[in-house]
Design a protein around this motif. Sequence first.
Motif, PDB file in Angstrom:
ATOM      1  N   GLY A   1       0.825  -1.205   0.000  1.00  0.00           N
ATOM      2  CA  GLY A   1       0.000   0.000   0.000  1.00  0.00           C
ATOM      3  C   GLY A   1       0.854   1.248   0.000  1.00  0.00           C
TER       4      GLY A   1
ATOM      5  N   ASP B   1       7.606  -6.711   2.447  1.00  0.00           N
ATOM      6  CA  ASP B   1       7.081  -5.550   1.727  1.00  0.00           C
ATOM      7  C   ASP B   1       7.004  -5.894   0.245  1.00  0.00           C
ATOM      8  OD1 ASP B   1       6.262  -3.008   1.042  1.00  0.00           O
ATOM      9  OD2 ASP B   1       8.229  -2.073   1.282  1.00  0.00           O
ATOM     10  N   GLY B   2       5.919  -5.477  -0.397  1.00  0.00           N
ATOM     11  CA  GLY B   2       5.785  -5.662  -1.835  1.00  0.00           C
ATOM     12  C   GLY B   2       4.930  -4.549  -2.402  1.00  0.00           C
TER      13      GLY B   2
ATOM     14  N   SER C   1      -0.730  -2.685  -7.204  1.00  0.00           N
ATOM     15  CA  SER C   1      -1.647  -1.592  -7.523  1.00  0.00           C
ATOM     16  C   SER C   1      -2.986  -2.164  -7.950  1.00  0.00           C
ATOM     17  CB  SER C   1      -1.073  -0.704  -8.629  1.00  0.00           C
ATOM     18  OG  SER C   1      -1.140  -1.360  -9.879  1.00  0.00           O
ATOM     19  N   THR C   2      -3.991  -1.303  -7.912  1.00  0.00           N
ATOM     20  CA  THR C   2      -5.328  -1.690  -8.354  1.00  0.00           C
ATOM     21  C   THR C   2      -5.287  -2.138  -9.810  1.00  0.00           C
ATOM     22  OG1 THR C   2      -6.200  -0.040  -6.853  1.00  0.00           O
ATOM     23  CG2 THR C   2      -7.688  -0.814  -8.591  1.00  0.00           C
TER      24      THR C   2
ATOM     25  N   ASP D   1       4.980   5.463 -10.511  1.00  0.00           N
ATOM     26  CA  ASP D   1       5.955   5.474  -9.422  1.00  0.00           C
ATOM     27  C   ASP D   1       7.358   5.639  -9.973  1.00  0.00           C
ATOM     28  OD1 ASP D   1       4.312   4.825  -7.059  1.00  0.00           O
ATOM     29  OD2 ASP D   1       3.846   3.041  -8.250  1.00  0.00           O
TER      30      ASP D   1
ATOM     31  N   ARG E   1       6.030   8.945  -5.610  1.00  0.00           N
ATOM     32  CA  ARG E   1       5.054   9.044  -6.685  1.00  0.00           C
ATOM     33  C   ARG E   1       5.542  10.022  -7.728  1.00  0.00           C
ATOM     34  NH1 ARG E   1       1.673   5.720  -8.261  1.00  0.00           N
ATOM     35  NH2 ARG E   1       0.457   7.355  -9.226  1.00  0.00           N
TER      36      ARG E   1
ATOM     37  N   LYS F   1      -0.316   8.524  -0.400  1.00  0.00           N
ATOM     38  CA  LYS F   1      -0.904   7.333   0.189  1.00  0.00           C
ATOM     39  C   LYS F   1      -1.009   7.571   1.681  1.00  0.00           C
ATOM     40  CE  LYS F   1      -1.892   3.846  -2.356  1.00  0.00           C
ATOM     41  NZ  LYS F   1      -1.455   2.552  -2.082  1.00  0.00           N
TER      42      LYS F   1
ATOM     43  N   TRP G   1      -5.201   5.750  -1.307  1.00  0.00           N
ATOM     44  CA  TRP G   1      -4.955   6.956  -2.083  1.00  0.00           C
ATOM     45  C   TRP G   1      -5.672   8.151  -1.524  1.00  0.00           C
ATOM     46  CZ3 TRP G   1      -1.033   7.857  -4.300  1.00  0.00           C
ATOM     47  CH2 TRP G   1      -0.416   6.952  -5.176  1.00  0.00           C
TER      48      TRP G   1
HETATM   49  C1  3UK Z   1       1.910   2.673  -3.910  1.00  0.00           C
HETATM   50  C2  3UK Z   1       3.658   1.315  -2.758  1.00  0.00           C
HETATM   51  C3  3UK Z   1       5.838   1.721  -2.146  1.00  0.00           C
HETATM   52  C4  3UK Z   1       2.536   2.908  -5.262  1.00  0.00           C
HETATM   53  C5  3UK Z   1      -2.046  -2.394  -3.730  1.00  0.00           C
HETATM   54  C6  3UK Z   1      -0.870  -4.328  -2.973  1.00  0.00           C
HETATM   55  O1  3UK Z   1      -1.661  -0.202  -2.944  1.00  0.00           O
HETATM   56  C7  3UK Z   1      -2.194  -0.905  -3.785  1.00  0.00           C
HETATM   57  O2  3UK Z   1      -2.931  -0.383  -4.844  1.00  0.00           O
HETATM   58  P1  3UK Z   1      -3.378   1.128  -5.106  1.00  0.00           P
HETATM   59  O3  3UK Z   1      -3.969   1.185  -6.452  1.00  0.00           O
HETATM   60  O4  3UK Z   1      -2.028   1.986  -5.070  1.00  0.00           O
HETATM   61  C8  3UK Z   1      -0.915   1.689  -5.905  1.00  0.00           C
HETATM   62  C9  3UK Z   1       0.245   2.603  -5.561  1.00  0.00           C
HETATM   63  O5  3UK Z   1       0.524   2.531  -4.145  1.00  0.00           O
HETATM   64  N1  3UK Z   1       2.418   1.453  -3.261  1.00  0.00           N
HETATM   65  C10 3UK Z   1       1.755   0.295  -3.058  1.00  0.00           C
HETATM   66  N2  3UK Z   1       2.523  -0.592  -2.404  1.00  0.00           N
HETATM   67  C11 3UK Z   1       3.727   0.010  -2.207  1.00  0.00           C
HETATM   68  N3  3UK Z   1       4.701   2.149  -2.725  1.00  0.00           N
HETATM   69  N4  3UK Z   1       5.978   0.486  -1.595  1.00  0.00           N
HETATM   70  C12 3UK Z   1       4.957  -0.391  -1.597  1.00  0.00           C
HETATM   71  N5  3UK Z   1       5.094  -1.613  -1.041  1.00  0.00           N
HETATM   72  O6  3UK Z   1       2.553   4.297  -5.480  1.00  0.00           O
HETATM   73  C13 3UK Z   1       1.553   2.235  -6.201  1.00  0.00           C
HETATM   74  O7  3UK Z   1       1.599   2.733  -7.530  1.00  0.00           O
HETATM   75  O8  3UK Z   1      -4.212   1.604  -3.954  1.00  0.00           O
HETATM   76  C14 3UK Z   1      -1.024  -2.964  -3.002  1.00  0.00           C
HETATM   77  C15 3UK Z   1      -1.711  -5.156  -3.643  1.00  0.00           C
HETATM   78  C16 3UK Z   1      -2.730  -4.619  -4.378  1.00  0.00           C
HETATM   79  C17 3UK Z   1      -2.889  -3.232  -4.414  1.00  0.00           C
HETATM   80  N6  3UK Z   1      -3.914  -2.705  -5.128  1.00  0.00           N
END
Ligand code: 3UK
Length: 519
Positions: A292, A313-314, A317-318, A396, A411, A417, A422
């Motif tokens: 996230g 950590d991983g 995104s949606t 990103d 970002r 976040k 978001w």
């Molecule tokens: C940011 C991260 C650094 C990054 C998501 C796991 O977060 C999820 O989906 P969203 O569409 O947001 C995506 C954006 O969030 N982000 C997410 N994880 C990380 N930044 N380190 C991380 N570990 O900007 C990304 O583009 O809300 C997370 C699984 C499914 C998901 N949808």
Amino acid sequence: TVLRFAPVFNVAVPFIDRHLAEGRADKVAIRTNHGEAVTYRELAEQANRAGNALRALGIGRGERVLMMVKDCPEFFYLFWGAIKAGIVPVPVNTLLRAKDYRFMIEDSGCAAVVYSPEFAAEVEPALAAADPAPAVRLPVTGEGDSLRARMAEAGAELEAVPASATDDCFWLYSSGSTGNPKGAIHRHRDMVVTSQYYGVETLGVREEDVCFSAAKLFFAYGLGNAMTFPLWVGATAVLYDGRPTPQSTFEMIQRFRPTIYYGVPTLYAAQLAALDELAPDLSSVRVCVSAGEALPPEIFQRWKERTGLTILDGIGSTEALHIFISNRIDDVRLGTSGRLVPGYEARIVDEAGNEVPPGESGRLLIRGDSTARAYWNNPEKTAQTMLEGGWLNTGDTYVRDEEGYFHYCGRSDDMMKVGGIWCSPFEIEARLIEHPAVLEAAVVGRPDEQNLVKPEAWIVLKDPAQAGDALRAELLEHCKKGLAPYKYPRWIHFVDELPKTATGKIQRFKLRARPQPQS
Ligand code: 3UK
């Protein structure tokens, strides 16, 4: 593993019906904080009833059902029943407000809205205001008409609608930099791809696991964690329908003894603080997952010291549906998002779209079979995000090092976040500006003492003499009332003017770089 899909393929079959054929009918698929235990047999039957109920309401193939549904078994029934019947479920964030729901109802052109009664106060005004609005509006449960009542009258058998792996299957709304959410269209194969490549091959989810996610099912993150991964391997999901706090998540872990726990950095930080007072038994957990937003290394280390557990950590995104770069149990590189998940490729490119060498930062593009086909009704954003050749623009900035670990840099735009969700600065600014005392407002993300990003507001008042704690408190109240609960600014600074470009655009990067004023 290379995944292959039959020419006729409805994804409800491998996730739901397969378990009956494989002898798991009596295994518990879902447990809840209300003490419910749903077997795979009941899950399959209730999904059939939900699909039949939607059909009986006149909802046709390809039509959307918006779901404002809390984490509960009915979420599974409705989601899978719709898919099996060829209807497109669209789970949405249950923390939103009427104006957000109105937008999604109108944008999706949905044929039905199904909501947990807890959310009626925001959903019903949205339905009343929306144009077009769906004819079918059903609470999940209740005294009168409800999804449960319709399911009780519907048949328990349902033939899966013939589809193909690349047919539209479900949508998830993702927030954009303009503040308007965009409907990411996912296909039948996408949940198979994330469950196999990340769930099984990266995280190691298996049949004996019990999965508990503090992140809710309406996030792509929670949807994978607590629904698709356990269902893919015939494991058990544990659902909690309340607000995730350190107390409630620890209680759930002690009571249900999950083997995998999924959280977001903000919650891990709060749980760590709570560990000074509480001594929960976390011995059932074999691994923790974070996503996230970036996981600060201090949190990883303190969690390891206090609990003995590793947090993986991983980044997901949606649009990608789930995690595509990740650390692994036997391969953690602190302060990085880890390495590519099998089935995904990455390119880091400069402004001109040329790949940069290792050690240099650029925009991260990824490619894999789980990425959304398009945004609904939004060719411009689709063209900016879903690039030629199947590449997805993540928005990103990343550096890939010589060994293939990915270092997160932030970002590429001004979105932030907060608690893994978001948050658009524009939306918060718009709310602030609604207040009669406010002339202008700019909102940026600011790391707090835990190094987790929270909204910070810089405000120009109509009458500078009004600046002070009384107005600050009033503005906070104003934001909490009109915005989703996590969006209120944690700091409010009154200033004489905002930094702007010649064309009048607020320069948020200048505010981000400013030291915080004392008050
Ligand atoms: C940011 C991260 C650094 C990054 C998501 C796991 O977060 C999820 O989906 P969203 O569409 O947001 C995506 C954006 O969030 N982000 C997410 N994880 C990380 N930044 N380190 C991380 N570990 O900007 C990304 O583009 O809300 C997370 C699984 C499914 C998901 N949808």
